[in-house]
Design an enzyme around this catalytic site. Structure first.
Site, PDB file in Angstrom:
ATOM      1  CD  GLN A  72      16.062  42.329  55.644  1.00 50.16           C
ATOM      2  OE1 GLN A  72      15.065  42.508  54.953  1.00 50.16           O
ATOM      3  NE2 GLN A  72      16.155  42.813  56.867  1.00 50.16           N
ATOM      4  CB  THR A 124      18.972  42.709  59.220  1.00 51.56           C
ATOM      5  OG1 THR A 124      18.930  42.547  57.805  1.00 51.56           O
ATOM      6  CG2 THR A 124      19.393  44.135  59.534  1.00 51.56           C
ATOM      7  CE1 TYR A 144      15.630  44.504  59.598  1.00 53.07           C
ATOM      8  CE2 TYR A 144      13.655  44.104  58.315  1.00 53.07           C
ATOM      9  CZ  TYR A 144      14.830  44.793  58.520  1.00 53.07           C
ATOM     10  OH  TYR A 144      15.211  45.755  57.623  1.00 53.07           O
ATOM     11  CG  HIS A 175      20.333  49.067  57.376  1.00 54.64           C
ATOM     12  ND1 HIS A 175      20.109  47.759  57.740  1.00 54.64           N
ATOM     13  CD2 HIS A 175      19.165  49.504  56.867  1.00 54.64           C
ATOM     14  CE1 HIS A 175      18.859  47.432  57.471  1.00 54.64           C
ATOM     15  NE2 HIS A 175      18.256  48.476  56.932  1.00 54.64           N
ATOM     16  CB  SER A 230      13.054  43.022  52.501  1.00 53.61           C
ATOM     17  OG  SER A 230      12.815  43.575  53.773  1.00 53.61           O
ATOM     18  CE  LYS A 281      21.875  43.978  53.968  1.00 55.48           C
ATOM     19  NZ  LYS A 281      21.660  45.267  54.652  1.00 55.48           N
TER      20      LYS A 281
END
Length: 382
Positions: A130, A158, A132, A278, A109, A254
């Site tokens: 992952q 995401t 952002y 989520h 992440s 995602k």
């Protein structure tokens, strides 16, 4: 209760609850608002039943799949989750090692507590990052280039977290990073001294994917503030198309929950979508991932990889998602509770139990390979 007494998701959850201070346990355990979507994620699997075939010859079962260009020994992978060294001092290292042992993919992440570079050096298992989308567009490019340089195989953007969900359990305890606990929350840490001993006797807590860009060490920025203030709610399809082009590899979104958005993902060049809400931690009252899976597979399943997560607790849940057309299934809490309970041995036991469940259930279904699963072996209740 010991690790050997854990035989399913619920057992691991109980052991994790015994070992974690309650603010941290509730961070893993909780959802947003009334947690209705969180509950529905798992309940949705009860809306359909498996229909087995018999006398098909099932001596050997092949659980392998190829998803996002990665050959996995299991159709289940460890989804990227934040803050893992809060749950156990080995954090992502333990999960990556366990994933490698079982030949499956591991996700790191943006809010991970071990760097993607360290994981890449430590294991040879396929790694997803992952990501952002930040207001600072230069930062986005920098972080994606860093993932490229580390050898990350799959980029997961995401798209359902442009602002943080309303997680009221965290509000009640004062949980945040850095810690800003209220009196009740602090008391819970006193009641679980072993967690505190491990926390202070191992390397300092950090967020290595963000440390160079975001100062969370002085109390100025909490995790909630990060979602609210640093992520870009104006992100749109043109922005993502640029990222897909820049990455020039396996790129999935995602948090897709509609067939229209899945179609747009195809149009901008994504190679996969992850059907996810989520884990019920963002928009409460939204549909469960399982309820939306079939229509999205029908829309784009022949064009890109459709991956599934949220609510999985059993091997039969995995088989139902695969039967509807998912190429693979991500798990989160299903390995986080074992991580909190016992570190790497806990995650290994959880993955081992999942593998055994899948092999047994495939034999009981009369199937010898994942590609034999289809909607003919499901019946939905009226």
């Amino acid at each position: 209760m010991r690790l050997k007494d854990c035989h399913n998701f619920h057992d691991f959850r109980i052991l994790a609850k015994k070992r974690l201070p309650s603010p941290i346990f509730n961070y893993i355990d909780g959802g947003s608002d009334d947690e209705s979507t969180y509950r529905r994620n798992t309940a949705a699997f009860e809306t359909c039943d498996l229909v087995p075939s018999v006398l098909t010859g099932v001596k050997d079962v092949d659980l392998s799949v190829t998803v996002m260009g990665q050959k996995l020994d299991l159709p289940v992978y460890c989804s990227p989750t934040a803050l893992q060294r809060l749950f156990h001092h080995d954090g992502e290292r333990a999960v990556a090692n366990a994933a490698e042992k079982y030949g499956t993919m591991f996700g790191v992440s943006s809010l991970g507590t071990v760097s993607m570079e360290e994981i890449a050096k430590q294991t040879s298992t396929p790694q997803a990052y992952q990501f952002y989308f930040h207001k600072d567009r230069k930062l986005n490019r920098t972080m994606m280039q860093r993932a490229k340089d580390a050898g990350v195989q799959v980029m997961m953007l995401t798209v359902d977290s442009i602002t943080g969900g309303n997680r009221e359990r965290d509000l009640r305890t004062g949980f945040s990073i850095p810690f800003k606990l209220n009196l009740k929350g602090m008391l819970q840490f006193v009641l679980k001294p072993m967690w505190g001993i491990n926390y202070v006797t191992h390397e300092p807590f950090s967020l290595p994917q963000l440390d160079e860009h975001v100062d969370m060490g002085k109390g100025a920025t909490s995790i909630g503030d990060y979602f609210t203030n640093m992520l870009d709610p104006s992100m749109n399809w043109d922005d993502v198309a640029e990222m897909v082009k820049f990455w020039d590899g396996q790129f999935c979104l995602k948090g897709i929950m509609s067939r229209e958005d899945a179609r747009k993902a195809v149009e901008i060049g994504c190679t996969g979508v992850i059907i996810s809400n989520h884990g019920g931690r963002q928009l409460d009252g939204s549909r469960s991932s399982f309820d939306q899976l079939a229509e999205i597979v029908d829309e784009v399943g022949d064009e890109i990889d459709v991956i599934f997560d949220s609510g999985v607790q059993r091997g039969t849940h995995v088989l139902k998602a695969l039967s509807l057309g998912a190429k693979a299934v991500g798990i989160g809490r299903m390995y986080l509770y074992p991580l909190a309970a016992a570190g790497q041995p806990g995650v290994e036991r959880a993955l081992g139990l999942m593998k055994a469940e899948l092999e047994r259930d495939m034999k009981l279904m009369g199937k010898t390979s994942i590609d034999q699963l289809n909607r003919e072996n499901l019946r939905f209740r009226s």
